[in-house]
Design a protein around this motif. Structure first.
Motif, short mmCIF file in Angstrom:
data_model
loop_
_atom_site.label_atom_id
_atom_site.label_comp_id
_atom_site.label_asym_id
_atom_site.label_seq_id
_atom_site.Cartn_x
_atom_site.Cartn_y
_atom_site.Cartn_z
N LEU A 31 64.13 -59.63 76.17
CA LEU A 31 64.52 -58.72 77.31
C LEU A 31 63.37 -57.90 77.53
N THR A 32 62.92 -57.26 75.91
CA THR A 32 62.13 -55.97 76.14
C THR A 32 61.07 -56.07 76.79
N PRO A 33 60.11 -56.93 76.70
CA PRO A 33 58.88 -56.56 77.65
C PRO A 33 59.05 -56.80 79.08
N GLY A 34 60.15 -57.28 79.48
CA GLY A 34 60.55 -57.14 81.05
C GLY A 34 60.61 -55.96 81.68
N PHE A 35 60.88 -54.99 80.55
CA PHE A 35 61.08 -53.58 81.40
C PHE A 35 59.84 -52.66 81.48
N PRO A 36 59.47 -52.37 82.85
CA PRO A 36 58.13 -51.81 82.67
C PRO A 36 58.28 -50.27 82.45
N PRO A 37 57.17 -49.55 82.19
CA PRO A 37 57.18 -48.13 81.59
C PRO A 37 58.01 -47.31 82.78
N PHE A 44 67.04 -46.94 77.77
CA PHE A 44 68.23 -47.54 76.97
C PHE A 44 68.18 -48.55 76.02
N HIS A 45 67.65 -49.68 76.87
CA HIS A 45 67.52 -50.96 76.12
C HIS A 45 66.90 -50.84 74.55
N ARG A 46 65.81 -50.35 74.66
CA ARG A 46 65.18 -50.12 73.55
C ARG A 46 65.74 -49.18 72.30
N MET A 47 66.38 -48.47 72.70
CA MET A 47 67.22 -47.66 71.85
C MET A 47 68.40 -48.38 71.36
N ALA A 89 70.30 -59.19 87.19
CA ALA A 89 69.37 -60.07 87.41
C ALA A 89 69.18 -61.17 88.50
N VAL A 90 70.66 -61.28 88.91
CA VAL A 90 70.97 -62.15 89.91
C VAL A 90 71.50 -61.25 91.15
N GLY A 91 71.23 -59.99 91.23
CA GLY A 91 71.31 -59.16 92.33
C GLY A 91 72.88 -58.92 92.56
N ARG A 105 67.60 -46.55 87.87
CA ARG A 105 66.87 -46.58 86.76
C ARG A 105 65.29 -46.00 86.88
N ARG A 106 64.73 -45.97 88.26
CA ARG A 106 63.47 -45.73 88.59
C ARG A 106 63.57 -44.23 89.32
N GLY A 107 64.79 -43.68 89.56
CA GLY A 107 64.96 -42.27 90.22
C GLY A 107 63.92 -41.35 89.80
#
Length: 237
Positions: A31-37, A44-47, A89-91, A105-107
């Motif tokens: 999953l990690t590469p799917g999270f943009p900068p 949180f995921h990387r931590m 992921a499925v809305g 998450r992008r606020g």
């Protein structure tokens, strides 16, 4: 002699087949590469991936008193976060406790450290005590029998949280720029979160023969933890 916890009427599991720790790690790495900068869930995921990798190294190193049970707990614990990822992921909306982080998450104006602490708040204060109870049911044991290893896993969480704070906090600079962020993150303490999570374990354990009260407390926990997680995401820029 401690009592076992085998009631099924108050099961709080996610309803999915639990993964092994190795499967959890593989899934999280995929999953990690799917999270943009700049993605707060990705922060949180990387931590959390770092925490899970650290736990995995400790399972075979004599760190835990009961590594087999701890492996079950670790996988069930991670499964609750992954369930939120899958729902998003499925809305579908994740649980109320996870919704603030996924919604914001992008606020704009939210510092990455806020996202990391918001995720930690949800995962520690909501997911961890319920995962302890899920593990107790699965193994037919009293959750108190996991207390020593619970404290050990919390020590690992605290270790990574300190590293994340050091990495993500702004460099010393103008006081005006630092004050709002420091004010927001200063209201949360990993020590208090850990204490509250264990208190939740004990409270729910005491209510295992009162399913209506048990379920009411679990529902309230979902909402109140979500409120704190949202407050931690107050824009500071």
């Amino acid at each position: 002699m401690t009592e076992t916890m085998t009631d099924t009427s108050t099961d709080t599991s996610t309803g999915t087949t639990p993964l092994t720790v190795d499967q959890v790690l593989a899934r999280m790495r995929d999953l990690t590469p799917g999270f943009p900068p700049g993605d707060g869930v990705g922060v949180f995921h990387r931590m959390y991936l770092t925490v899970t990798e650290l736990v995995a190294t400790k399972l075979d190193a004599g760190y835990f008193a009961d590594p087999a049970a701890l492996a079950v707990l670790d996988a069930l614990f991670a499964g609750r976060y992954l369930a939120a990822v899958d729902a998003d992921a499925v809305g579908s909306p994740p649980q109320a406790c996870w919704r603030p982080l996924f919604e914001l998450r992008r606020g704009p104006g939210i510092h990455p450290l806020q996202a990391a602490l918001s995720g930690m708040n949800t995962h520690i204060e909501h997911d961890l005590p319920l995962a302890v109870l899920d593990t107790a049911r699965r193994l037919g044991r009293d959750p108190v029998s996991f207390e020593a290893d619970y404290q050990r896993i919390n020590d690992l969480l605290a270790q990574v949280e300190a590293q994340i704070r050091a990495e993500l906090l702004p460099e010393p600079g103008p006081v005006q720029a630092a004050e709002p962020l420091l004010h927001v993150i200063g209201v949360w303490s990993i020590d208090r979160a850990r204490e509250a999570a264990w208190a939740t374990v004990l409270a729910l354990r005491a209510l295992r023969d009162a399913p209506l009260a048990y379920q009411a407390l679990v529902a309230a926990l979902d909402g109140t933890v979500g409120m704190v997680s949202r407050a931690l995401l107050t824009p500071v820029a």
